[in-house]
Design a protein around this motif. Structure first.
Motif, mmCIF file in Angstrom:
data_model
loop_
_atom_site.group_PDB
_atom_site.id
_atom_site.type_symbol
_atom_site.label_atom_id
_atom_site.label_comp_id
_atom_site.label_asym_id
_atom_site.label_seq_id
_atom_site.Cartn_x
_atom_site.Cartn_y
_atom_site.Cartn_z
ATOM 1 N N UNK A 46 39.393 44.600 49.669
ATOM 2 C CA UNK A 46 39.030 43.352 49.018
ATOM 3 C C UNK A 46 37.696 42.935 49.599
ATOM 4 N N UNK A 47 36.772 42.511 48.777
ATOM 5 C CA UNK A 47 35.451 42.098 49.223
ATOM 6 C C UNK A 47 35.178 40.701 48.666
ATOM 7 N N UNK A 48 34.881 39.769 49.589
ATOM 8 C CA UNK A 48 34.632 38.382 49.187
ATOM 9 C C UNK A 48 33.159 38.040 49.252
ATOM 10 N N UNK A 49 32.788 37.044 48.456
ATOM 11 C CA UNK A 49 31.392 36.619 48.400
ATOM 12 C C UNK A 49 31.316 35.100 48.413
ATOM 13 N N UNK A 50 30.748 34.562 49.495
ATOM 14 C CA UNK A 50 30.582 33.116 49.619
ATOM 15 C C UNK A 50 29.450 32.604 48.737
ATOM 16 N N UNK A 51 28.393 33.406 48.591
ATOM 17 C CA UNK A 51 27.167 32.980 47.915
ATOM 18 C C UNK A 51 26.829 33.787 46.662
ATOM 19 N N UNK A 94 31.342 41.768 29.546
ATOM 20 C CA UNK A 94 30.948 41.575 30.934
ATOM 21 C C UNK A 94 31.933 40.595 31.567
ATOM 22 N N UNK A 95 32.311 40.849 32.828
ATOM 23 C CA UNK A 95 33.118 39.907 33.596
ATOM 24 C C UNK A 95 32.207 39.253 34.624
ATOM 25 N N UNK A 96 32.123 37.924 34.567
ATOM 26 C CA UNK A 96 31.349 37.156 35.543
ATOM 27 C C UNK A 96 32.321 36.547 36.546
ATOM 28 N N UNK A 97 32.113 36.836 37.840
ATOM 29 C CA UNK A 97 32.898 36.227 38.916
ATOM 30 C C UNK A 97 31.924 35.441 39.781
ATOM 31 N N UNK A 98 32.060 34.114 39.806
ATOM 32 C CA UNK A 98 31.124 33.304 40.589
ATOM 33 C C UNK A 98 31.375 33.451 42.091
ATOM 34 N N UNK A 99 30.460 32.924 42.877
ATOM 35 C CA UNK A 99 30.621 32.890 44.326
ATOM 36 C C UNK A 99 31.922 32.148 44.668
ATOM 37 N N UNK A 100 32.526 32.528 45.795
ATOM 38 C CA UNK A 100 33.745 31.864 46.228
ATOM 39 C C UNK A 100 35.009 32.670 45.992
ATOM 40 N N UNK A 101 34.854 33.894 45.514
ATOM 41 C CA UNK A 101 35.987 34.755 45.193
ATOM 42 C C UNK A 101 35.910 36.059 45.983
ATOM 43 N N UNK A 102 37.081 36.704 46.132
ATOM 44 C CA UNK A 102 37.150 38.083 46.618
ATOM 45 C C UNK A 102 37.640 38.934 45.458
ATOM 46 N N UNK A 103 37.173 40.177 45.385
ATOM 47 C CA UNK A 103 37.587 41.035 44.282
ATOM 48 C C UNK A 103 38.025 42.402 44.784
ATOM 49 N N UNK A 104 38.796 43.053 43.925
ATOM 50 C CA UNK A 104 39.235 44.435 44.126
ATOM 51 C C UNK A 104 38.961 45.165 42.821
ATOM 52 N N UNK A 105 38.411 46.354 42.927
ATOM 53 C CA UNK A 105 38.024 47.140 41.760
ATOM 54 C C UNK A 105 38.922 48.370 41.691
ATOM 55 N N UNK A 106 39.655 48.488 40.596
ATOM 56 C CA UNK A 106 40.615 49.590 40.424
ATOM 57 C C UNK A 106 40.210 50.429 39.217
ATOM 58 N N UNK A 107 39.850 51.688 39.455
ATOM 59 C CA UNK A 107 39.551 52.569 38.327
ATOM 60 C C UNK A 107 40.866 53.083 37.749
ATOM 61 N N UNK A 108 40.918 53.153 36.433
ATOM 62 C CA UNK A 108 42.141 53.563 35.743
ATOM 63 C C UNK A 108 42.083 54.988 35.219
#
Length: 141
Positions: A46-51, A94-108
């Motif tokens: 999981x990778x989070x981004x504050x900014x 396109x998926x936009x994820x603003x600052x303040x979130x953590x994400x996980x990328x899963x290839x299918x």
């Protein structure tokens, strides 16, 4: 601000196909990456981004992008709600994820490629990037 889908489309004719997301603005984009997960490790978590805001576009194959809104950067709750969006190369969006979130990328699928646009200059990344253990939030498999 919340994550959102920016719809696009495809046009096919005798010369081939053009995929587009005309409502996506490149204002503020500083850099981009192309992500290809290995078959042995199809989840990058999981990778989070504050900014930094992230924008994801599937170039080939398919991905599930999971994300959580971080409540505390040092000790986030383990029961945060995981939201999930599926991106397919055949659906130009396109998926936009603003600052303040953590994400996980899963290839299918094997050989899937994901384009990621970032809004933070590279020299600020060390102040922004927060990584959590891969199983910090449990994904439904």
């Amino acid at each position: 601000m919340k994550p959102k889908i920016i719809a696009g489309g495809n046009f096919s004719g005798h010369r081939g196909t053009v995929s587009y997301v005309n409502d996506f603005s490149f204002n503020g984009i500083e850099r981009f990456y192309i992500i290809s997960n290995s078959d042995a490790h199809p989840v990058r978590a999981w990778q989070g981004h504050k900014l930094d805001s992230k924008n994801f576009y599937c170039l080939s194959g398919s991905f599930r992008i999971h994300y959580v809104k971080i409540d505390d950067w040092e000790h986030p709750s383990k029961d945060l709600t995981i939201e999930t969006v599926t991106l397919l190369a055949s659906e130009s969006k396109m998926l936009h994820i603003p600052a303040g979130y953590a994400n996980a990328i899963e290839s299918l699928e094997s050989h899937s490629k994901l384009l990621s646009f970032s809004t933070l200059p590279l020299h600020n990344v060390s102040d922004d990037d927060v990584r959590y253990e891969a199983n910090y939030w449990k994904l439904n498999e």
